[in-house]
Design an enzyme around this catalytic site. Structure first.
Site, PDB file in Angstrom:
ATOM      1  N   ARG A 141       2.322  -2.027   3.086  1.00 25.59           N
ATOM      2  CA  ARG A 141       1.208  -1.124   2.413  1.00 25.59           C
ATOM      3  C   ARG A 141       0.340  -1.575   1.647  1.00 25.59           C
ATOM      4  O   ARG A 141      -0.121  -0.692   1.092  1.00 25.59           O
ATOM      5  CB  ARG A 141       2.696  -0.312   1.898  1.00 25.59           C
ATOM      6  N   ARG A 179      -8.825   8.734  -2.308  1.00 22.94           N
ATOM      7  CA  ARG A 179      -8.132   7.602  -1.279  1.00 22.94           C
ATOM      8  C   ARG A 179      -9.225   6.621  -0.952  1.00 22.94           C
ATOM      9  O   ARG A 179      -8.603   5.451  -0.620  1.00 22.94           O
ATOM     10  CB  ARG A 179      -7.664   8.188   0.032  1.00 22.94           C
ATOM     11  N   LYS A 196       3.167   6.742  -9.879  1.00 21.33           N
ATOM     12  CA  LYS A 196       1.594   7.223  -9.922  1.00 21.33           C
ATOM     13  C   LYS A 196       2.750   8.907 -10.010  1.00 21.33           C
ATOM     14  O   LYS A 196       2.247   9.345 -11.347  1.00 21.33           O
ATOM     15  CB  LYS A 196       0.778   7.100  -8.646  1.00 21.33           C
ATOM     16  N   ARG A 244      15.386   0.111  -3.242  1.00 23.15           N
ATOM     17  CA  ARG A 244      16.263   1.431  -3.178  1.00 23.15           C
ATOM     18  C   ARG A 244      17.097   1.542  -2.066  1.00 23.15           C
ATOM     19  O   ARG A 244      16.771   0.723  -0.806  1.00 23.15           O
ATOM     20  CB  ARG A 244      15.019   2.249  -2.875  1.00 23.15           C
ATOM     21  N   ARG A 251      15.787   1.906   3.378  1.00 22.48           N
ATOM     22  CA  ARG A 251      14.974   2.203   4.741  1.00 22.48           C
ATOM     23  C   ARG A 251      14.060   1.489   5.788  1.00 22.48           C
ATOM     24  O   ARG A 251      14.006   0.214   4.053  1.00 22.48           O
ATOM     25  CB  ARG A 251      14.677   3.781   3.630  1.00 22.48           C
TER      26      ARG A 251
END
Length: 217
Positions: free
Chosen positions: A171, A88, A13, A127, A160
């Site tokens: 999530r 949201r 996004k 990542r 992370r």
């Protein structure tokens, strides 16, 4: 043109918001940017939001809405904007609709970046972040020359907690719980447009712009 961009974490996004807003010559307005501007500017809303954030609490909807209202009232947003990160949920969408009606306008289109959960996991779980300089690498898309070592500074790379698969899938569950009703809300309004968010960034931008042109005609 007045656009809202929605999509799951890892859909791209932020990147697409920047490109689309640039193509349309409208401001990109994200809740993160609004919060930072208010907090760093020491506004009354910024001080109030900081109190919640310092306690580790979520900033209440009414504070977020007030910040969005202030931002949409600025001159550069009068001819159009791209909202990223707001609304949201359905209550925020209803507030936004009422707010824009008070301004004598309405949304033109809501772009929904569509990407499968497994693809989101592949993007985010790959990542690795440098402990020293903070640069982010990716095991597939942008790997360092030496595994576990940052090319930029030689620092150690680590994953992370937010980038662990179990965290990402949680999530995604939260996103679906909150956003599925929002997508239905805008589909009922007749302004929802899905965009395939897989493939090269340039192709996704091209699809998004093609979708927007249909709503602009």
């Amino acid at each position: 043109m007045r656009v809202v961009l929605v999509g799951p974490p890892g859909a791209g996004k932020g990147t697409q918001a920047q490109f689309i807003a640039s193509h349309l010559s409208i401001p990109k307005i994200s809740t993160g940017d609004i919060f930072r501007a208010n907090v760093s500017g020491g506004t009354e809303l910024g001080r109030l939001a900081k109190e919640y954030m310092d306690r580790g609490d979520l900033v209440p909807d009414e504070v977020t809405v007030a910040m969005v209202r202030d931002r949409l009232s600025e001159d550069d947003a009068k001819e159009g904007f791209l909202l990223d990160g707001f609304p949201r949920n359905v209550p925020q969408a209803e507030v936004l609709k009422k707010m824009l009606a008070e301004f004598g306008t309405s949304l033109d289109v809501v772009l929904n970046l569509v990407v499968e959960d497994d693809e989101v996991v592949r993007r985010l779980a790959g990542r690795r972040t440098c402990r020293s300089c903070g640069k982010v690498w990716h095991l597939v898309f942008d790997p360092p020359a030496t595994e576990g070592v940052c090319d930029a500074c030689g620092g150690e790379l680590f994953q992370r907690d937010d980038d662990r698969e179990e965290t990402i899938r949680r999530r995604l569950e939260v996103y679906q719980e909150q956003t599925a009703p929002l997508i239905s809300f805008y589909a009922d309004e007749g302004i929802l447009q899905g965009v395939d968010a897989t493939g090269p960034v340039e192709e996704i931008t091209h699809r998004a712009m093609s979708a927007l042109r249909r709503f602009a005609d």
